[in-house]
Design a protein around this motif. Structure first.
Motif, PDB file in Angstrom:
ATOM      1  N   ASP A 163       0.849  -1.194   0.000  1.00  0.00           N
ATOM      2  CA  ASP A 163       0.000   0.000   0.000  1.00  0.00           C
ATOM      3  C   ASP A 163       0.883   1.242   0.000  1.00  0.00           C
ATOM      4  OD1 ASP A 163       0.754   0.580   2.777  1.00  0.00           O
ATOM      5  OD2 ASP A 163      -0.690  -0.966   3.347  1.00  0.00           O
ATOM      6  N   GLY A 164       0.240   2.391  -0.126  1.00  0.00           N
ATOM      7  CA  GLY A 164       0.977   3.650  -0.171  1.00  0.00           C
ATOM      8  C   GLY A 164       1.734   3.930   1.114  1.00  0.00           C
ATOM      9  N   ASP A 165       1.158   3.558   2.259  1.00  0.00           N
ATOM     10  CA  ASP A 165       1.857   3.778   3.529  1.00  0.00           C
ATOM     11  C   ASP A 165       3.168   2.998   3.576  1.00  0.00           C
ATOM     12  OD1 ASP A 165      -0.171   5.445   4.395  1.00  0.00           O
ATOM     13  OD2 ASP A 165      -1.195   3.877   5.557  1.00  0.00           O
ATOM     14  N   ALA A 166       3.152   1.754   3.090  1.00  0.00           N
ATOM     15  CA  ALA A 166       4.378   0.949   3.067  1.00  0.00           C
ATOM     16  C   ALA A 166       5.409   1.570   2.131  1.00  0.00           C
ATOM     17  CB  ALA A 166       4.071  -0.487   2.632  1.00  0.00           C
ATOM     18  N   ARG A 167       4.962   2.129   1.013  1.00  0.00           N
ATOM     19  CA  ARG A 167       5.871   2.774   0.070  1.00  0.00           C
ATOM     20  C   ARG A 167       6.547   3.984   0.699  1.00  0.00           C
ATOM     21  NH1 ARG A 167       7.364   7.394  -2.421  1.00  0.00           N
ATOM     22  NH2 ARG A 167       8.090   7.085  -4.496  1.00  0.00           N
ATOM     23  N   TYR A 168       5.751   4.844   1.340  1.00  0.00           N
ATOM     24  CA  TYR A 168       6.326   6.046   1.955  1.00  0.00           C
ATOM     25  C   TYR A 168       7.211   5.700   3.147  1.00  0.00           C
ATOM     26  CZ  TYR A 168       3.312   8.666  -1.112  1.00  0.00           C
ATOM     27  OH  TYR A 168       2.714   9.182  -2.231  1.00  0.00           O
ATOM     28  N   ALA A 169       6.817   4.715   3.947  1.00  0.00           N
ATOM     29  CA  ALA A 169       7.650   4.296   5.079  1.00  0.00           C
ATOM     30  C   ALA A 169       8.990   3.776   4.582  1.00  0.00           C
ATOM     31  CB  ALA A 169       6.925   3.234   5.903  1.00  0.00           C
ATOM     32  N   CYS A 170       8.962   3.006   3.514  1.00  0.00           N
ATOM     33  CA  CYS A 170      10.203   2.470   2.941  1.00  0.00           C
ATOM     34  C   CYS A 170      11.104   3.602   2.451  1.00  0.00           C
ATOM     35  CB  CYS A 170       9.872   1.517   1.799  1.00  0.00           C
ATOM     36  SG  CYS A 170      11.309   0.783   1.025  1.00  0.00           S
ATOM     37  N   ALA A 171      10.528   4.586   1.796  1.00  0.00           N
ATOM     38  CA  ALA A 171      11.313   5.706   1.264  1.00  0.00           C
ATOM     39  C   ALA A 171      11.953   6.534   2.371  1.00  0.00           C
ATOM     40  CB  ALA A 171      10.432   6.593   0.391  1.00  0.00           C
ATOM     41  N   ARG A 172      11.345   6.563   3.547  1.00  0.00           N
ATOM     42  CA  ARG A 172      11.866   7.368   4.659  1.00  0.00           C
ATOM     43  C   ARG A 172      12.804   6.597   5.568  1.00  0.00           C
ATOM     44  NH1 ARG A 172       6.219   9.005   4.849  1.00  0.00           N
ATOM     45  NH2 ARG A 172       5.985   7.420   6.443  1.00  0.00           N
ATOM     46  N   THR A 173      12.992   5.310   5.322  1.00  0.00           N
ATOM     47  CA  THR A 173      13.788   4.459   6.197  1.00  0.00           C
ATOM     48  C   THR A 173      15.237   4.431   5.726  1.00  0.00           C
ATOM     49  OG1 THR A 173      11.833   3.108   6.618  1.00  0.00           O
ATOM     50  CG2 THR A 173      13.949   2.116   7.134  1.00  0.00           C
ATOM     51  N   GLU A 174      16.153   4.321   6.692  1.00  0.00           N
ATOM     52  CA  GLU A 174      17.580   4.202   6.370  1.00  0.00           C
ATOM     53  C   GLU A 174      17.884   2.772   5.955  1.00  0.00           C
ATOM     54  OE1 GLU A 174      19.491   6.686   6.053  1.00  0.00           O
ATOM     55  OE2 GLU A 174      18.200   8.169   6.998  1.00  0.00           O
ATOM     56  N   PRO A 175      18.821   2.569   5.040  1.00  0.00           N
ATOM     57  CA  PRO A 175      19.729   3.546   4.450  1.00  0.00           C
ATOM     58  C   PRO A 175      19.179   4.245   3.205  1.00  0.00           C
ATOM     59  CG  PRO A 175      20.381   1.398   3.705  1.00  0.00           C
ATOM     60  CD  PRO A 175      19.212   1.198   4.651  1.00  0.00           C
ATOM     61  N   ARG A 176      18.012   3.810   2.714  1.00  0.00           N
ATOM     62  CA  ARG A 176      17.507   4.371   1.459  1.00  0.00           C
ATOM     63  C   ARG A 176      17.384   5.887   1.506  1.00  0.00           C
ATOM     64  NH1 ARG A 176      13.615   6.316  -1.402  1.00  0.00           N
ATOM     65  NH2 ARG A 176      13.256   5.620  -3.532  1.00  0.00           N
ATOM     66  N   ARG A 177      16.882   6.408   2.584  1.00  0.00           N
ATOM     67  CA  ARG A 177      16.685   7.859   2.693  1.00  0.00           C
ATOM     68  C   ARG A 177      18.004   8.616   2.523  1.00  0.00           C
ATOM     69  NH1 ARG A 177      14.047  11.034   7.817  1.00  0.00           N
ATOM     70  NH2 ARG A 177      14.608  13.104   7.110  1.00  0.00           N
ATOM     71  N   SER A 178      19.030   8.226   3.260  1.00  0.00           N
ATOM     72  CA  SER A 178      20.330   8.914   3.172  1.00  0.00           C
ATOM     73  C   SER A 178      21.002   8.698   1.823  1.00  0.00           C
ATOM     74  CB  SER A 178      21.269   8.426   4.282  1.00  0.00           C
ATOM     75  OG  SER A 178      20.773   8.832   5.527  1.00  0.00           O
ATOM     76  N   VAL A 179      20.895   7.482   1.298  1.00  0.00           N
ATOM     77  CA  VAL A 179      21.509   7.187  -0.005  1.00  0.00           C
ATOM     78  C   VAL A 179      20.905   8.080  -1.079  1.00  0.00           C
ATOM     79  CG1 VAL A 179      21.655   5.450  -1.835  1.00  0.00           C
ATOM     80  CG2 VAL A 179      22.196   4.822   0.513  1.00  0.00           C
TER      81      VAL A 179
END
Length: 150
Positions: A75-91
């Motif tokens: 769902d969209g919540d899982a997508r946004y949570a994933c995008a805000r989680t490290e290391p993806r966010r910092s990368v």
């Protein structure tokens, strides 16, 4: 490392919907391609283990400095949570200065329809080409050379 094929992370129930993303980042300076690849691999590991993941792939064309990253989340919540989680966010934040404009379409689609990411990315590319006029150097309009391979 040209391609890490589609990996199904979780099998969705029949009739389920998914939040499908088909990004197409492009690295500007060739010297930053290895850094982008290292960052992409770290982000991919995180994307694969984040809650709500249904599937992901990475199609790398390092000589063209182009990468495609189709993925599907529950769902969209899982997508946004994933995008805000490290290391993806910092990368992704650290790579933003070396990236050209990227295509990042995301839509809700049937969970079993991975091809939706390819269709959406191709549609975004066509719309951008029509809006920007004739193709740029090398015959490729900004933002595209083809649909993501999922």
């Amino acid at each position: 490392m040209p391609t890490l094929p589609w990996t199904t992370l979780t099998q969705p129930p029949p009739g389920a919907r998914a939040f499908v993303t088909a990004s197409r980042p492009e690295v500007r300076p060739p010297r930053d391609v290895p850094r982008f690849l290292r960052g992409s691999l770290a982000a991919r590991r995180q994307v694969r283990s984040a809650p709500g993941g249904l599937g992901a792939a990475l199609v790398a064309e390092p000589l063209r400095r182009t990468f495609r990253t189709p993925s599907a989340r529950a769902d969209g919540d899982a997508r946004y949570a994933c995008a805000r989680t490290e290391p993806r966010r910092s990368v992704m934040t650290s790579l933003r200065p070396v990236m050209r404009e990227s295509i990042l379409p995301f839509r809700e689609a049937p969970a079993g329809d991975r091809a939706d990411a390819r269709r959406r990315l191709a549609g975004e590319r066509r719309a951008r080409q029509a809006a920007s006029g004739p193709a740029g150097p090398g015959g490729t309009a900004p933002g595209g050379d083809g649909p993501a391979a999922a």
